[in-house]
Design a protein around this motif. Structure first.
Motif, PDB file in Angstrom:
ATOM      1  N   ARG A 195      14.608 -20.761 -27.972  1.00 54.84           N
ATOM      2  CA  ARG A 195      13.542 -20.454 -28.910  1.00 54.84           C
ATOM      3  C   ARG A 195      13.744 -19.128 -29.606  1.00 54.84           C
ATOM      4  N   GLY A 196      14.984 -18.650 -29.603  1.00 51.25           N
ATOM      5  CA  GLY A 196      15.346 -17.495 -30.407  1.00 51.25           C
ATOM      6  C   GLY A 196      15.142 -16.148 -29.762  1.00 51.25           C
ATOM      7  N   HIS A 197      14.800 -16.106 -28.486  1.00 50.17           N
ATOM      8  CA  HIS A 197      14.594 -14.826 -27.813  1.00 50.17           C
ATOM      9  C   HIS A 197      15.908 -14.302 -27.249  1.00 50.17           C
ATOM     10  N   GLY A 198      15.963 -12.994 -27.011  1.00 51.03           N
ATOM     11  CA  GLY A 198      17.159 -12.352 -26.487  1.00 51.03           C
ATOM     12  C   GLY A 198      16.937 -11.789 -25.100  1.00 51.03           C
ATOM     13  N   PRO A 199      17.852 -10.901 -24.662  1.00 50.58           N
ATOM     14  CA  PRO A 199      17.743 -10.345 -23.311  1.00 50.58           C
ATOM     15  C   PRO A 199      16.473  -9.547 -23.068  1.00 50.58           C
ATOM     16  N   GLY A 200      15.918  -8.952 -24.120  1.00 50.88           N
ATOM     17  CA  GLY A 200      14.665  -8.207 -23.954  1.00 50.88           C
ATOM     18  C   GLY A 200      13.526  -9.102 -23.521  1.00 50.88           C
ATOM     19  N   ALA A 201      13.411 -10.280 -24.131  1.00 49.76           N
ATOM     20  CA  ALA A 201      12.354 -11.222 -23.754  1.00 49.76           C
ATOM     21  C   ALA A 201      12.587 -11.774 -22.359  1.00 49.76           C
ATOM     22  N   ILE A 202      13.846 -12.075 -22.029  1.00 51.87           N
ATOM     23  CA  ILE A 202      14.151 -12.566 -20.684  1.00 51.87           C
ATOM     24  C   ILE A 202      13.788 -11.507 -19.648  1.00 51.87           C
ATOM     25  N   GLY A 203      14.168 -10.270 -19.930  1.00 44.42           N
ATOM     26  CA  GLY A 203      13.842  -9.184 -19.005  1.00 44.42           C
ATOM     27  C   GLY A 203      12.346  -8.993 -18.840  1.00 44.42           C
ATOM     28  N   ALA A 204      11.592  -9.105 -19.951  1.00 41.04           N
ATOM     29  CA  ALA A 204      10.140  -8.950 -19.868  1.00 41.04           C
ATOM     30  C   ALA A 204       9.514 -10.068 -19.042  1.00 41.04           C
ATOM     31  N   ALA A 260      13.375  -4.432 -17.770  1.00 41.69           N
ATOM     32  CA  ALA A 260      12.864  -4.069 -19.094  1.00 41.69           C
ATOM     33  C   ALA A 260      13.871  -3.238 -19.890  1.00 41.69           C
ATOM     34  N   LEU A 261      14.684  -2.439 -19.188  1.00 39.23           N
ATOM     35  CA  LEU A 261      15.668  -1.601 -19.877  1.00 39.23           C
ATOM     36  C   LEU A 261      16.937  -2.351 -20.242  1.00 39.23           C
ATOM     37  N   VAL A 316      17.611  -0.436 -10.564  1.00 38.90           N
ATOM     38  CA  VAL A 316      17.509   0.012 -11.957  1.00 38.90           C
ATOM     39  C   VAL A 316      18.830  -0.181 -12.690  1.00 38.90           C
ATOM     40  N   THR A 317      19.922   0.150 -12.033  1.00 35.93           N
ATOM     41  CA  THR A 317      21.215   0.203 -12.726  1.00 35.93           C
ATOM     42  C   THR A 317      22.049  -1.065 -12.607  1.00 35.93           C
ATOM     43  N   VAL A 318      21.827  -1.847 -11.554  1.00 36.39           N
ATOM     44  CA  VAL A 318      22.687  -3.014 -11.317  1.00 36.39           C
ATOM     45  C   VAL A 318      21.872  -4.305 -11.275  1.00 36.39           C
ATOM     46  N   SER A 319      20.988  -4.423 -10.291  1.00 29.89           N
ATOM     47  CA  SER A 319      20.306  -5.687 -10.046  1.00 29.89           C
ATOM     48  C   SER A 319      19.339  -6.056 -11.151  1.00 29.89           C
ATOM     49  N   GLY A 320      18.535  -5.091 -11.620  1.00 30.21           N
ATOM     50  CA  GLY A 320      17.557  -5.376 -12.662  1.00 30.21           C
ATOM     51  C   GLY A 320      18.163  -5.926 -13.943  1.00 30.21           C
ATOM     52  N   PRO A 321      19.186  -5.264 -14.499  1.00 30.57           N
ATOM     53  CA  PRO A 321      19.778  -5.778 -15.743  1.00 30.57           C
ATOM     54  C   PRO A 321      20.685  -6.996 -15.554  1.00 30.57           C
ATOM     55  N   GLY A 340      17.463  -4.916 -22.250  1.00 36.46           N
ATOM     56  CA  GLY A 340      17.606  -5.111 -23.692  1.00 36.46           C
ATOM     57  C   GLY A 340      17.939  -3.829 -24.440  1.00 36.46           C
ATOM     58  N   PRO A 341      17.132  -2.753 -24.279  1.00 40.14           N
ATOM     59  CA  PRO A 341      17.457  -1.494 -24.958  1.00 40.14           C
ATOM     60  C   PRO A 341      18.829  -0.936 -24.592  1.00 40.14           C
ATOM     61  N   ALA A 342      19.212  -1.027 -23.316  1.00 36.33           N
ATOM     62  CA  ALA A 342      20.525  -0.527 -22.915  1.00 36.33           C
ATOM     63  C   ALA A 342      21.645  -1.323 -23.563  1.00 36.33           C
ATOM     64  N   ALA A 343      21.456  -2.655 -23.629  1.00 33.73           N
ATOM     65  CA  ALA A 343      22.473  -3.494 -24.276  1.00 33.73           C
ATOM     66  C   ALA A 343      22.566  -3.183 -25.760  1.00 33.73           C
ATOM     67  N   HIS A 344      21.429  -2.917 -26.392  1.00 33.79           N
ATOM     68  CA  HIS A 344      21.439  -2.580 -27.819  1.00 33.79           C
ATOM     69  C   HIS A 344      22.120  -1.242 -28.066  1.00 33.79           C
ATOM     70  N   LEU A 345      21.894  -0.281 -27.176  1.00 34.82           N
ATOM     71  CA  LEU A 345      22.438   1.062 -27.368  1.00 34.82           C
ATOM     72  C   LEU A 345      23.910   1.152 -26.995  1.00 34.82           C
ATOM     73  N   LEU A 346      24.279   0.574 -25.853  1.00 36.24           N
ATOM     74  CA  LEU A 346      25.631   0.742 -25.326  1.00 36.24           C
ATOM     75  C   LEU A 346      26.481  -0.514 -25.408  1.00 36.24           C
ATOM     76  N   GLY A 347      25.824  -1.658 -25.552  1.00 37.78           N
ATOM     77  CA  GLY A 347      26.519  -2.935 -25.465  1.00 37.78           C
ATOM     78  C   GLY A 347      26.338  -3.528 -24.079  1.00 37.78           C
ATOM     79  N   GLY A 348      25.995  -4.813 -24.039  1.00 36.48           N
ATOM     80  CA  GLY A 348      25.729  -5.447 -22.756  1.00 36.48           C
ATOM     81  C   GLY A 348      26.909  -5.384 -21.809  1.00 36.48           C
ATOM     82  N   ARG A 349      28.115  -5.570 -22.330  1.00 32.58           N
ATOM     83  CA  ARG A 349      29.288  -5.560 -21.461  1.00 32.58           C
ATOM     84  C   ARG A 349      29.547  -4.182 -20.868  1.00 32.58           C
ATOM     85  N   THR A 350      29.285  -3.145 -21.638  1.00 34.89           N
ATOM     86  CA  THR A 350      29.465  -1.783 -21.117  1.00 34.89           C
ATOM     87  C   THR A 350      28.503  -1.517 -19.972  1.00 34.89           C
TER      88      THR A 350
END
Length: 429
Positions: free
Chosen positions: A46-55, A364-365, A237-242, A367-377
């Motif tokens: 339905r067009g949502h991205g990682p931010g919506a999944i995380g929320a 929740a972070l 915060v850094t591994v499991s959540g994202p 999506g923003p982290a993927a946008h800022l740094l790239g999901g793979r990074t």
């Protein structure tokens, strides 16, 4: 009150109670294992991205973390089994409603999050009872944890693959309907239990506030426990959540939900093997062994972040599962045997709350982290941090030197003098 019968639980291979509890946990875990894929695929469709999944995932986790402490007090004061059954029955209704939303195509993100919040409250009331129920249905606590973890892991192995097939052939709504059915069966298994009386249950009840304070005091007195939770907060915060939002958003668009399901199934298979290994492996220092096993978990996020082929990602997920499976059995057994039964629900609740408190932040972070740094990074960085988590656990003497006990801790008299729990159990605080 829970039905009283034998004072000592039967050995788990021959116990009717353990068979029922084992079945309920395995079936419920099968449904839970299907949920992330169905939710991720449904929102992506339905067009949502990682931010919506995380929320959506965070809505469940934040309410679970917020309510689990109160759930621990309720379990210590009231009928644990009834609270667990009621929580399952409410989730039958919420997941049936989620099924209707996805089957009709009338999916609104805030509604999905609201349903997740209700599920989180129910999980917060359910989860504390798990820790105190296992010692009441099985004499060999580590063996019981190993079998349950293996069954849950096999459910994780089958769940994503089944969810991928159902999403590909039908709709995510069908997965949510199946999830509702698993909660119904779990409630039935719990209703059929005949539990021995909980040890150390006080005849006179103090206030809710006093029970909360006592639980916190007992939690804080165990250096090995709160040290693990502090380190775990960094991990979530850094591994499991994202991990789920980012791996879903990396794998599903490129390789499809089927491959994503297979990767998660490989993780479940590895966790099953880890649980089986923990059945046979009886270390004197359980948390030291579990911490070493966690180092292997670095491979999975790194493999996805590096864009390796599906076979490599599946292998890395399998290795992650082995390490996580060993750790989870060692940790659960330590908690259930080191803590007296009269306060186990509350201490387990504080432990769960601490473990999950930062999970919504990580989700929740994502999506923003993927946008800022790239999901793979972000995923590659998570692999490096996972090594640091293992190292940090091993660096704390109270964790690495905690010696195993062979039976649940004896009940202590409420209000009486206590020795330091760390000193009693032989840990270097």
């Amino acid at each position: 009150m829970d039905v009283t019968s034998p004072a000592v639980p039967a050995a788990f291979p021959r116990s009717r109670n353990f068979a029922l509890f084992f079945t309920g946990r395995a079936v419920a875990k099968l449904g839970d294992a299907m949920l992330p894929l169905a939710l991720s695929a449904g929102l992506i469709q339905r067009g949502h991205g990682p931010g919506a999944i995380g929320a959506a995932l965070a809505s469940l986790t934040v309410f679970l973390a917020g309510f689990v402490v109160f759930g621990g007090v309720f379990c210590d004061r009231f009928n644990t089994r009834v609270l667990m059954i009621g929580s399952d029955l409410v989730r039958v209704g919420t997941q049936a409603l989620m099924s209707v939303l996805f089957l009709t195509g009338n999916v609104v993100l805030w509604q999905v999050c609201a349903i997740g919040a209700v599920n989180g409250i129910c999980a917060g009331l359910f989860q504390p009872g798990v820790a105190s129920t296992i010692p009441r249905v099985a004499a060999d606590v580590q063996g019981a944890n190993g079998l349950i973890r293996t069954a849950e892991s096999l459910a994780m192995l089958l769940g994503p693959a089944l969810a991928g097939a159902l999403v590909g052939g039908f709709s995510p709504g069908v997965v949510f309907a199946a999830h509702a059915a698993t909660y119904a069966l779990s409630a039935l298994c719990l209703a059929l239990l005949r539990l021995p009386a909980p040890a150390g249950r006080a005849a006179e009840r103090s206030s809710y506030r006093a029970d909360l304070v006592e639980g916190w005091r007992e939690f804080r007195a165990r250096t090995w426990m709160w040290s693990v939770i502090l380190i775990w907060m960094v991990y979530v915060v850094t591994v499991s959540g994202p991990l789920v939002p980012l791996t879903a958003s990396e794998i599903i668009p490129d390789d499809g939900p089927g491959v994503y399901g297979l990767v998660n199934s490989a993780l479940g298979g590895g966790t099953a093997l880890g649980g089986l290994l923990a059945l046979r492996f009886r270390p004197v220092r359980q948390l030291r062994a579990g911490s070493l096993a966690l180092a292997a978990c670095c491979l999975f996020p790194a493999a996805v972040g590096l864009g390796l082929p599906p076979a490599a990602m599946m292998t890395a997920a399998f290795v992650w599962g082995v390490g996580g499976g060993v750790w989870s059995v060692m940790w659960a057994t330590s908690v259930q045997t080191q803590v007296p039964g009269e306060i186990l629900n509350r201490i387990h609740a504080y432990e769960v709350a601490g473990s999950l408190a930062m999970m919504p932040v990580g989700q929740a972070l994502a999506g923003p982290a993927a946008h800022l740094l790239g999901g793979r990074t972000v995923l590659v960085a998570g692999g490096v941090i996972m090594v640091g988590v293992s190292t940090a656990l091993l660096s704390v003497p109270a964790i690495r030197d905690l010696r195993a006990v062979t039976a649940p801790a004896p009940a202590s008299s409420r209000g009486g003098p206590r020795e330091s729990p760390d000193r009693v159990r032989g840990a270097d605080a």
